[in-house]
Enzyme design. Structure first.
Site, mmCIF file in Angstrom:
data_model
loop_
_atom_site.group_PDB
_atom_site.id
_atom_site.type_symbol
_atom_site.label_atom_id
_atom_site.label_comp_id
_atom_site.label_asym_id
_atom_site.label_seq_id
_atom_site.Cartn_x
_atom_site.Cartn_y
_atom_site.Cartn_z
ATOM 1 N N LYS A 1 -8.799 -5.647 18.031
ATOM 2 C CA LYS A 1 -8.379 -4.064 18.324
ATOM 3 C C LYS A 1 -7.177 -4.216 18.955
ATOM 4 O O LYS A 1 -6.283 -3.510 18.655
ATOM 5 C CB LYS A 1 -9.640 -3.605 18.720
ATOM 6 C CG LYS A 1 -10.694 -2.982 17.946
ATOM 7 C CD LYS A 1 -10.359 -2.909 16.284
ATOM 8 C CE LYS A 1 -10.399 -1.044 16.656
ATOM 9 N NZ LYS A 1 -10.115 -0.831 15.046
ATOM 10 N N GLY B 1 -11.659 3.330 5.050
ATOM 11 C CA GLY B 1 -13.276 2.680 5.537
ATOM 12 C C GLY B 1 -13.705 3.743 5.660
ATOM 13 O O GLY B 1 -14.738 3.871 6.316
#
Length: 342
Positions: free
Chosen positions: A161, A10
């Site tokens: 998450k 990312g």
């Protein structure tokens, strides 16, 4: 000069760009993953905007969380991994199930490729949302021993998450790999261009008068530069293996306190910044019709203070104050012309 390569997933993200800059400054080679190679020049420019001008040690590879084969190619000759990529409400599905599946699949794909390449250690970017969500009765300061309550009605991002981090720990334990996880609170600090995090967006909205009323909430904040430092420490320090680290300044700041010091610091530039607070009862009603309010509204009446003690004591990490991080965010937004002052 180090001859080790770090894969940063990312690479276009706020934390990732700052981590790449820190790694390059220390002499590591960096391979950044992107979902589209069209962003290479943009990421190089953002890295240079941090002050790290030499980007000759940076290369890119195209990879996507759900494409296992792309990670096998990305992982070749890699020594360490910083897995920072994650689906967010701004970029990926808003459905809890879809976001969780994407995050967990990404962990499994990346970790399997890392295992096959015999990577030395993985540093996972989790979030404080994997620690403090779903706890209405938790007056104590949150630590790394806490986990978000998956039995409660968690927001898609918090659930993704939490489940992704749990999947990561399960994988490394069963495969006898080294890992550390970093759990940032609200990430502030200098923006590096037109793209910035959802935490930063609130600052822009305040200055542009798009937050005429504030929520009666407080959160911990941390500077992105300090989050990047903690990632590097967690990668390099032997003591970090097998540990979680909350990345927080330790400053729990309400929206009203934030508005007050922004007005004091910026003067006339902050003329549209409001200090008016909405009653919790009204926020809960409005949140039923406004999905952007649902996640923050879920924290009404809940303690959100997190401890930075572990990272400081075990790794010698130091962090700027939360106020300094927030002011740096606003100053950089003005510098880039991102705030409409009309």
């Amino acid at each position: 000069m180090k001859n080790e390569t770090v894969l940063v997933t990312g690479a276009s993200g706020f934390i990732a760009v700052n981590a790449i800059a820190k790694l390059l400054a220390k002499g590591y080679k960096v391979r950044g993953s992107l979902r589209t190679m069209a962003r290479q020049d943009e990421v190089r420019a953002m890295v240079q905007a941090t002050g790290q001008q030499d980007v000759s040690g940076l290369e890119f590879v195209e990879a996507d969380l759900v494409n296992a084969n792309s990670w096998k190619l990305a992982m070749q000759d890699v020594d360490y991994v910083m897995h920072i990529a994650s689906p967010t409400p701004a970029t990926r599905p808003d459905s809890a199930d879809a976001m969780v599946e994407m995050a967990v699949t990404g962990v499994r794909n990346i970790y399997q490729a890392a295992y096959e390449e015999d990577v030395k250690r993985i540093v996972l970017t989790s979030a404080s949302g994997a620690v403090l969500a779903g706890h209405k009765n938790h007056p104590e300061i949150f630590t790394e021993d806490d986990w978000s309550d998956l039995s409660s009605d968690l927001n898609a991002y918090q659930r993704s998450k939490t489940e992704a981090e749990l999947a990561a720990w399960d994988f490394v334990k069963s495969h006898k790999m080294e890992m550390a996880s970093i759990l940032p609170v609200g990430v502030m600090g200098p923006v590096l261009g037109k793209d910035f995090s959802h935490s930063n967006q609130a600052i822009k909205d305040m200055f542009e008068g798009r937050m005429p009323f504030l929520l009666n909430l407080a959160f911990d904040y941390v500077d992105v530069r300090d989050v990047a430092d903690l990632h590097v420490l967690a990668m390099e320090r032997p003591k970090a293996a097998g540990e979680r680290f909350l990345a927080t300044s330790g400053d729990n700041i309400s929206y009203k306190e934030q508005a007050s010091f922004l007005k004091a610091h910026f003067g006339v530039k902050a003329k549209k910044v409001s200090t008016k607070v909405l009653p919790n009862s009204l926020v809960k009603i409005v949140a039923h019709f406004n999905k952007q309010l649902r996640m923050p509204a879920s924290f009404l009446g809940q303690n959100t203070s997190c401890s930075s003690e572990k990272a400081r004591a075990l790794l010698g990490w130091q962090a700027r104050s939360g106020q300094e991080a927030i002011i740096a965010t606003a100053e950089s937004m003005f510098d880039f012309g991102l705030i409409d002052e009309a």
